[in-house]
Design a protein around this motif. Sequence first.
Motif, mmCIF file in Angstrom:
data_model
loop_
_atom_site.group_PDB
_atom_site.id
_atom_site.type_symbol
_atom_site.label_atom_id
_atom_site.label_comp_id
_atom_site.label_asym_id
_atom_site.label_seq_id
_atom_site.Cartn_x
_atom_site.Cartn_y
_atom_site.Cartn_z
ATOM 1 N N GLN A 79 68.844 23.689 35.133
ATOM 2 C CA GLN A 79 69.378 22.524 34.429
ATOM 3 C C GLN A 79 70.844 22.703 34.024
ATOM 4 O OE1 GLN A 79 66.726 21.938 31.138
ATOM 5 N NE2 GLN A 79 65.122 20.987 32.389
ATOM 6 N N GLN A 80 71.304 23.927 33.998
ATOM 7 C CA GLN A 80 72.684 24.190 33.568
ATOM 8 C C GLN A 80 73.683 23.428 34.441
ATOM 9 O OE1 GLN A 80 73.831 28.312 33.611
ATOM 10 N NE2 GLN A 80 75.672 27.921 32.405
ATOM 11 N N LYS A 81 73.356 23.292 35.716
ATOM 12 C CA LYS A 81 74.269 22.627 36.650
ATOM 13 C C LYS A 81 74.287 21.112 36.456
ATOM 14 C CE LYS A 81 73.307 26.269 39.930
ATOM 15 N NZ LYS A 81 72.421 26.675 40.995
ATOM 16 N N THR A 82 73.177 20.548 35.956
ATOM 17 C CA THR A 82 73.073 19.092 35.858
ATOM 18 C C THR A 82 73.277 18.553 34.441
ATOM 19 O OG1 THR A 82 70.677 19.233 35.591
ATOM 20 C CG2 THR A 82 71.521 18.949 37.840
ATOM 21 N N LEU A 83 73.126 19.390 33.448
ATOM 22 C CA LEU A 83 73.259 18.936 32.057
ATOM 23 C C LEU A 83 74.700 19.012 31.580
ATOM 24 C CD1 LEU A 83 70.189 20.671 30.372
ATOM 25 C CD2 LEU A 83 70.421 18.248 30.878
ATOM 26 N N SER A 84 74.993 18.167 30.618
ATOM 27 C CA SER A 84 76.316 18.267 29.979
ATOM 28 C C SER A 84 76.345 19.569 29.173
ATOM 29 C CB SER A 84 76.547 17.077 29.053
ATOM 30 O OG SER A 84 75.689 17.158 27.925
ATOM 31 N N LYS A 86 77.043 20.018 26.101
ATOM 32 C CA LYS A 86 76.388 19.826 24.798
ATOM 33 C C LYS A 86 74.867 19.876 24.937
ATOM 34 C CE LYS A 86 76.053 16.555 21.003
ATOM 35 N NZ LYS A 86 76.391 15.234 20.489
ATOM 36 N N ASP A 87 74.330 19.175 25.938
ATOM 37 C CA ASP A 87 72.874 19.163 26.155
ATOM 38 C C ASP A 87 72.366 20.551 26.533
ATOM 39 O OD1 ASP A 87 72.758 16.486 25.549
ATOM 40 O OD2 ASP A 87 72.739 15.814 27.647
ATOM 41 N N PHE A 88 73.129 21.231 27.373
ATOM 42 C CA PHE A 88 72.726 22.589 27.772
ATOM 43 C C PHE A 88 72.742 23.522 26.563
ATOM 44 C CE2 PHE A 88 73.730 26.918 29.142
ATOM 45 C CZ PHE A 88 72.598 27.167 29.919
ATOM 46 N N ALA A 89 73.764 23.406 25.742
ATOM 47 C CA ALA A 89 73.856 24.261 24.541
ATOM 48 C C ALA A 89 72.654 24.031 23.628
ATOM 49 C CB ALA A 89 75.158 24.003 23.797
ATOM 50 N N GLN A 90 72.230 22.776 23.505
ATOM 51 C CA GLN A 90 71.069 22.466 22.658
ATOM 52 C C GLN A 90 69.789 23.066 23.260
ATOM 53 O OE1 GLN A 90 70.889 21.079 19.533
ATOM 54 N NE2 GLN A 90 68.766 21.735 19.696
ATOM 55 N N LYS A 91 69.631 22.899 24.572
ATOM 56 C CA LYS A 91 68.432 23.455 25.236
ATOM 57 C C LYS A 91 68.434 24.983 25.141
ATOM 58 C CE LYS A 91 66.841 19.835 28.155
ATOM 59 N NZ LYS A 91 65.421 19.627 28.265
ATOM 60 N N ARG A 92 69.615 25.566 25.286
ATOM 61 C CA ARG A 92 69.732 27.025 25.171
ATOM 62 C C ARG A 92 69.358 27.471 23.760
ATOM 63 N NH1 ARG A 92 69.215 30.937 28.587
ATOM 64 N NH2 ARG A 92 69.864 32.846 27.619
ATOM 65 N N LYS A 93 69.820 26.728 22.781
ATOM 66 C CA LYS A 93 69.498 27.040 21.381
ATOM 67 C C LYS A 93 67.989 26.921 21.145
ATOM 68 C CE LYS A 93 70.481 25.653 16.655
ATOM 69 N NZ LYS A 93 71.008 24.618 15.784
ATOM 70 N N ASP A 94 67.367 25.871 21.679
ATOM 71 C CA ASP A 94 65.915 25.686 21.554
ATOM 72 C C ASP A 94 65.163 26.851 22.200
ATOM 73 O OD1 ASP A 94 66.482 23.290 20.299
ATOM 74 O OD2 ASP A 94 65.991 22.038 22.055
ATOM 75 N N PHE A 95 65.657 27.271 23.370
ATOM 76 C CA PHE A 95 65.034 28.394 24.072
ATOM 77 C C PHE A 95 65.135 29.668 23.236
ATOM 78 C CE2 PHE A 95 65.532 32.073 26.936
ATOM 79 C CZ PHE A 95 64.265 32.076 27.518
ATOM 80 N N GLU A 96 66.295 29.929 22.702
ATOM 81 C CA GLU A 96 66.495 31.134 21.887
ATOM 82 C C GLU A 96 65.647 31.087 20.620
ATOM 83 O OE1 GLU A 96 70.746 31.343 21.452
ATOM 84 O OE2 GLU A 96 71.016 31.996 23.529
ATOM 85 N N THR A 97 65.461 29.908 20.065
ATOM 86 C CA THR A 97 64.583 29.752 18.905
ATOM 87 C C THR A 97 63.153 30.125 19.282
ATOM 88 O OG1 THR A 97 65.963 28.023 17.966
ATOM 89 C CG2 THR A 97 63.682 28.109 17.197
ATOM 90 N N ARG A 98 62.732 29.649 20.451
ATOM 91 C CA ARG A 98 61.369 29.964 20.925
ATOM 92 C C ARG A 98 61.214 31.462 21.165
ATOM 93 N NH1 ARG A 98 56.305 29.609 20.337
ATOM 94 N NH2 ARG A 98 55.070 29.702 22.235
ATOM 95 N N VAL A 99 62.224 32.093 21.741
ATOM 96 C CA VAL A 99 62.195 33.547 21.953
ATOM 97 C C VAL A 99 62.038 34.256 20.608
ATOM 98 C CG1 VAL A 99 63.548 35.558 22.670
ATOM 99 C CG2 VAL A 99 63.470 33.530 24.136
ATOM 100 N N GLY A 100 62.772 33.811 19.607
ATOM 101 C CA GLY A 100 62.668 34.389 18.259
ATOM 102 C C GLY A 100 61.281 34.219 17.677
ATOM 103 N N GLU A 101 60.677 33.054 17.895
ATOM 104 C CA GLU A 101 59.310 32.812 17.408
ATOM 105 C C GLU A 101 58.320 33.758 18.067
ATOM 106 O OE1 GLU A 101 58.754 28.698 18.434
ATOM 107 O OE2 GLU A 101 59.887 27.973 16.692
ATOM 108 N N VAL A 102 58.474 33.941 19.372
ATOM 109 C CA VAL A 102 57.573 34.841 20.100
ATOM 110 C C VAL A 102 57.782 36.279 19.635
ATOM 111 C CG1 VAL A 102 57.032 35.797 22.386
ATOM 112 C CG2 VAL A 102 57.290 33.314 22.086
ATOM 113 N N GLN A 103 59.019 36.682 19.420
ATOM 114 C CA GLN A 103 59.289 38.041 18.935
ATOM 115 C C GLN A 103 58.671 38.261 17.555
ATOM 116 O OE1 GLN A 103 63.570 38.117 19.331
ATOM 117 N NE2 GLN A 103 63.453 39.199 21.296
ATOM 118 N N MET A 104 58.771 37.246 16.696
ATOM 119 C CA MET A 104 58.165 37.334 15.363
ATOM 120 C C MET A 104 56.650 37.443 15.481
ATOM 121 S SD MET A 104 58.584 37.618 12.229
ATOM 122 C CE MET A 104 58.009 37.243 10.603
#
Length: 191
Positions: A79-84, A86-104
């Motif tokens: 999706q990085q190639k097709t998203l703006s 700003k949208d990619f940064a938000q999705k990346r942030k959501d992904f990193e949040t999920r990674v943090g949840e799984v680590q916790m």
Amino acid sequence: MKLASLLVASVALTATSGLSAADLPAPKIAVVDVQQILDKSTATEGVKKEIEKRRAEIQKEMTGYENELRKKDEELAKQQKTLSEKDFAQKRKDFETRVGEVQMKLEVLKVQLEQAFDAARQDVYQAFLKSSDKVKAEVGANMVLYKEQVILADNGFDITSQVLSTLNKDLPSVKVKFMTTAEIEKQLKQQ
């Protein structure tokens, strides 16, 4: 200076208490291999099996999380190639949040396993002390030493097998208690 004062005080206390070496009972010593008992007791074996069963369940759960995160990461890369930006940064942030949840979640499960094992092992240890006391009385000893503290001793002093047998009769199993996720999370936040 403090050590000298402490020595003087203990000598004075002994002198005034009227106790002498002749007043003390003759030592009748027994030796016990606590590590062997804690490792080989039927209760400990049951605890290990229950912990391993739970560990396998956790591993299966973690494999699911790993697969989920791997797929999301691959999707994000595509999706990085097709998203703006700003949208990619938000999705990346959501992904990193999920990674943090799984680590916790993984940390919570790890602590849950460790605490359950430690608590069950403590139950076995307390029962070991009672069993040692019973056997001590049965064999007429008035002192039991850990084998690890003894450099040399005849095998006749060793009451390990009797203590293990008594422990297995008195405590054939221990209920392994797993704390809830909420309790563990609360503990982790307090640290």
